[in-house]
Design a protein around this motif. Structure first.
Motif, PDB file in Angstrom:
ATOM      1  N   ARG A 133       0.835  -1.206   0.000  1.00  0.00           N
ATOM      2  CA  ARG A 133       0.000   0.000   0.000  1.00  0.00           C
ATOM      3  C   ARG A 133       0.875   1.263   0.000  1.00  0.00           C
ATOM      4  N   ALA A 134       1.925   1.254   0.847  1.00  0.00           N
ATOM      5  CA  ALA A 134       2.810   2.418   0.913  1.00  0.00           C
ATOM      6  C   ALA A 134       3.537   2.625  -0.412  1.00  0.00           C
ATOM      7  N   ALA A 135       4.016   1.540  -1.005  1.00  0.00           N
ATOM      8  CA  ALA A 135       4.716   1.648  -2.287  1.00  0.00           C
ATOM      9  C   ALA A 135       3.765   2.126  -3.376  1.00  0.00           C
ATOM     10  N   TRP A 136       2.518   1.658  -3.332  1.00  0.00           N
ATOM     11  CA  TRP A 136       1.529   2.088  -4.327  1.00  0.00           C
ATOM     12  C   TRP A 136       1.248   3.589  -4.182  1.00  0.00           C
ATOM     13  N   ALA A 137       1.127   4.052  -2.944  1.00  0.00           N
ATOM     14  CA  ALA A 137       0.864   5.478  -2.714  1.00  0.00           C
ATOM     15  C   ALA A 137       2.041   6.320  -3.211  1.00  0.00           C
ATOM     16  N   ASP A 183      10.094  -0.058  -6.584  1.00  0.00           N
ATOM     17  CA  ASP A 183       9.735  -0.360  -5.191  1.00  0.00           C
ATOM     18  C   ASP A 183       8.397  -1.083  -5.122  1.00  0.00           C
ATOM     19  N   TYR A 184       7.432  -0.589  -5.911  1.00  0.00           N
ATOM     20  CA  TYR A 184       6.113  -1.238  -5.898  1.00  0.00           C
ATOM     21  C   TYR A 184       6.197  -2.652  -6.461  1.00  0.00           C
ATOM     22  N   ASP A 185       6.947  -2.815  -7.549  1.00  0.00           N
ATOM     23  CA  ASP A 185       7.083  -4.154  -8.137  1.00  0.00           C
ATOM     24  C   ASP A 185       7.666  -5.134  -7.118  1.00  0.00           C
ATOM     25  N   ALA A 186       8.659  -4.653  -6.350  1.00  0.00           N
ATOM     26  CA  ALA A 186       9.273  -5.527  -5.347  1.00  0.00           C
ATOM     27  C   ALA A 186       8.274  -5.873  -4.248  1.00  0.00           C
ATOM     28  N   ALA A 187       7.517  -4.866  -3.771  1.00  0.00           N
ATOM     29  CA  ALA A 187       6.534  -5.121  -2.705  1.00  0.00           C
ATOM     30  C   ALA A 187       5.419  -6.031  -3.201  1.00  0.00           C
TER      31      ALA A 187
END
Length: 549
Positions: free
Chosen positions: A158-162, A352-356
């Motif tokens: 969620r944090a990476a998406w934001a 970052d989002y891809d990794a999360a």
């Protein structure tokens, strides 16, 4: 825990008070006796959208009151607090259905909207049945169920998406600003060059206007002032007065003193006249200007005013306008570099989002295998050892919860194609799948009152016994309400209620009674044998009710 349910003038019920207990509460009765009415009434008081014709025939209004115990930490406490209701260990919900169809609800004697009641109900009660399309059968909720089963935390995703969304928004905004700026670049460069050439200064217009007015005024009066100076000077009044004074001085000795006073007055007048001449000469000198200066002043003043009109600003604002236009040009010149930097930030946020999301996918894949294994263990006692439950993951559109679509599928026979739960399984099979799935998913969650509406329909014998045991397992440390036609399930209940229907004076009424041990034996014997209860049926009922090892 649901502790008390009070129903008045609802459907076939005139007045009913039920006290529920922890553990497995079973409700039995003949088909059509009104068991589903209890669920309708409970759904009504909890704000669920259901049938509209709830008020008992002949009554002015119907009313349902439900009392729940809220232990510390219960999720309902948060809902109450956020909605502005007082929070205590006891929750009393009352809802009235008027004869005109209007519904009014109260929470602890304070008016409450249907929306608040529905939010509360999500933390209080969970209903399951063969046509359960709000919960376990809804594929849109399967990902949340899998996450809850594995206690997964989508917080990093969620944090990476934001952060990714913010970075993309910043880049898009910068691109829009740059595109808009570039559309007026030619105008900006021409305007800045024009302003730089003129170089307007704050307050300059007022100074130029004052100077211009002074020069224009001097031009109009200078000729008269010069004539006045000529009339006052040596060739005018001053020369005549000096001549008169010389003449008087020559005649003074023969005038026996009569000319002294006039001579003195004339000398004073010459002094005053000299001061006047000096003042006029000073004024005339001040009026001297280069005619070219007036022309230059007027040209600059008119240029300032014309440029101010062109840009629709005051002349004194031209300097600030020039600074603003230069800044906009600077943003254009620096825009490409800013876009490069923001694009790099977007790429980093994407990574970052891809990794999360990838980490979340891996955790879900592992959790899916654990859930499938847990389901296999639960299905075997339910006589469905040949069935295969599979949690399938597929790539979905990215979002704050990752990019996984989760669907629960089943294959009821070896070699048969797998498919969604509600399309593959028969009624009885579906009931057992739902029960097994709930057993797996409900571990560690005793905040909800679980209600199963005839989930054991279509099964009997050892399978019904296995269903009952699973329901009892769910009720261990929690509260479960079961509407059932199965004597094996009913026999495993901690508390047993019988629903019956009677007709008095042409009015049909449903009644619910809590059964003692002897009455339970009679009811279960009826469920085994039908209308005529035989000694064999009673013996079988006592056997079912006997403590089990």
């Amino acid at each position: 825990m649901l502790r008390h349910l009070d129903i008045r003038d609802m459907l076939l019920i005139d007045r009913l008070e039920l006290a529920f207990q922890p553990g497995l509460n079973v409700l039995t009765g003949e088909t059509g006796a009104g068991k589903s009415i209890l669920l309708d009434c409970l759904g009504f008081v909890l704000g669920w959208r259901g049938r509209a014709d709830l008020v008992r025939s002949g009554a002015s209004q119907g009313e349902v009151t439900a009392v729940f115990d809220l232990p510390p930490g219960h999720p309902a406490r948060t809902v109450l607090d956020e909605a502005g209701f007082p929070v205590s260990d006891e929750l009393i919900i009352r809802r009235v259905n008027g004869g005109d169809g209007r519904k009014t609800g109260w929470i602890n004697d304070r008016r409450a909207s249907g929306e608040v009641l529905r939010l509360l109900s999500e933390t209080l009660v969970e209903l399951h049945g063969q046509h359960d399309d709000r919960g376990l059968l809804n594929p849109r909720g399967h990902r949340l169920l899998l996450d809850a089963f594995a206690a997964l935390d989508p917080g990093p995703a969620r944090a990476a998406w934001a952060a990714r969304r913010e970075a993309r928004a910043a880049l898009e905004a910068a691109e829009a600003v740059l595109a808009a700026a570039k559309s007026e670049e030619e105008f900006l460069r021409h305007a800045v060059a024009e302003l730089d050439k003129l170089d307007p200064q704050p307050g300059e217009e007022g100074e130029l206007d004052t100077r211009r007015r002074a020069m224009q005024g001097a031009e109009r009066i200078r000729e008269d002032v010069a004539r006045a100076l000529q009339a006052l000077g040596a060739e005018g009044a001053e020369g005549a007065m000096l001549d008169a004074l010389r003449w008087l001085d020559g005649a003074a000795e023969r005038a026996e003193g009569r000319l002294e006073a006039p001579s003195t007055a004339l000398q004073r007048a010459l002094i005053e006249l000299g001061e006047a001449v000096s003042g006029v000469e000073g004024a005339l000198q001040a009026m001297d200007f280069d005619p070219g200066e007036l022309e230059t002043t007027e040209e600059r003043l008119f240029a300032l005013r014309a440029l101010a009109r062109k840009h629709d600003v005051l002349a004194d604002e031209l300097a600030g306008l020039a600074d603003e236009l230069r800044a906009r040009l600077g943003r254009i010149d620096a825009g490409e570099g800013q876009l490069t930097r923001l694009a790099a930030e977007v790429a980093a946020a994407d990574a970052d989002y891809d990794a999360a999301a990838a980490a979340l996918t891996a955790q879900r894949a592992a959790a899916a295998k654990r859930l499938d294994a847990a389901m296999a263990a639960e299905l075997a006692p339910l006589k469905m050892e040949r069935a295969v439950f599979e949690t399938r993951l597929a790539e979905a559109d990215p979002g704050p919860e990752g990019r996984d679509a989760v669907v629960f599928t089943v294959a009821t026979n070896p070699g048969a194609p797998a498919g969604p739960l509600d399309r593959i399984a028969s009624g009885g099979e579906l009931s057992r799948f739902l029960l097994a799935l709930k057993v797996c998913l409900a571990r560690g969650n005793d905040a909800l009152v679980l209600i199963f509406d005839e989930i054991d329909r279509g099964v009997g014998g050892a399978t019904a016994d296995a269903v009952g045991r699973r329901l009892a397992q769910l009720a261990d440390g929690a509260q479960v309400l079961v509407v059932t036609h199965s004597p094996q399930v009913a026999a495993l209940g901690n508390n047993h209620f019988r629903v019956a229907k009677s007709v008095t004076a042409g009015m049909t009424t449903s009644h619910v009674a809590a059964l003692d041990k002897a009455e339970r034996t009679e009811e279960i014997a009826r469920m085994l044998a039908g209308e005529e209860i035989t000694p064999a049926a009673k013996a079988a009922a006592r056997a079912l009710l006997a403590p089990r090892g």
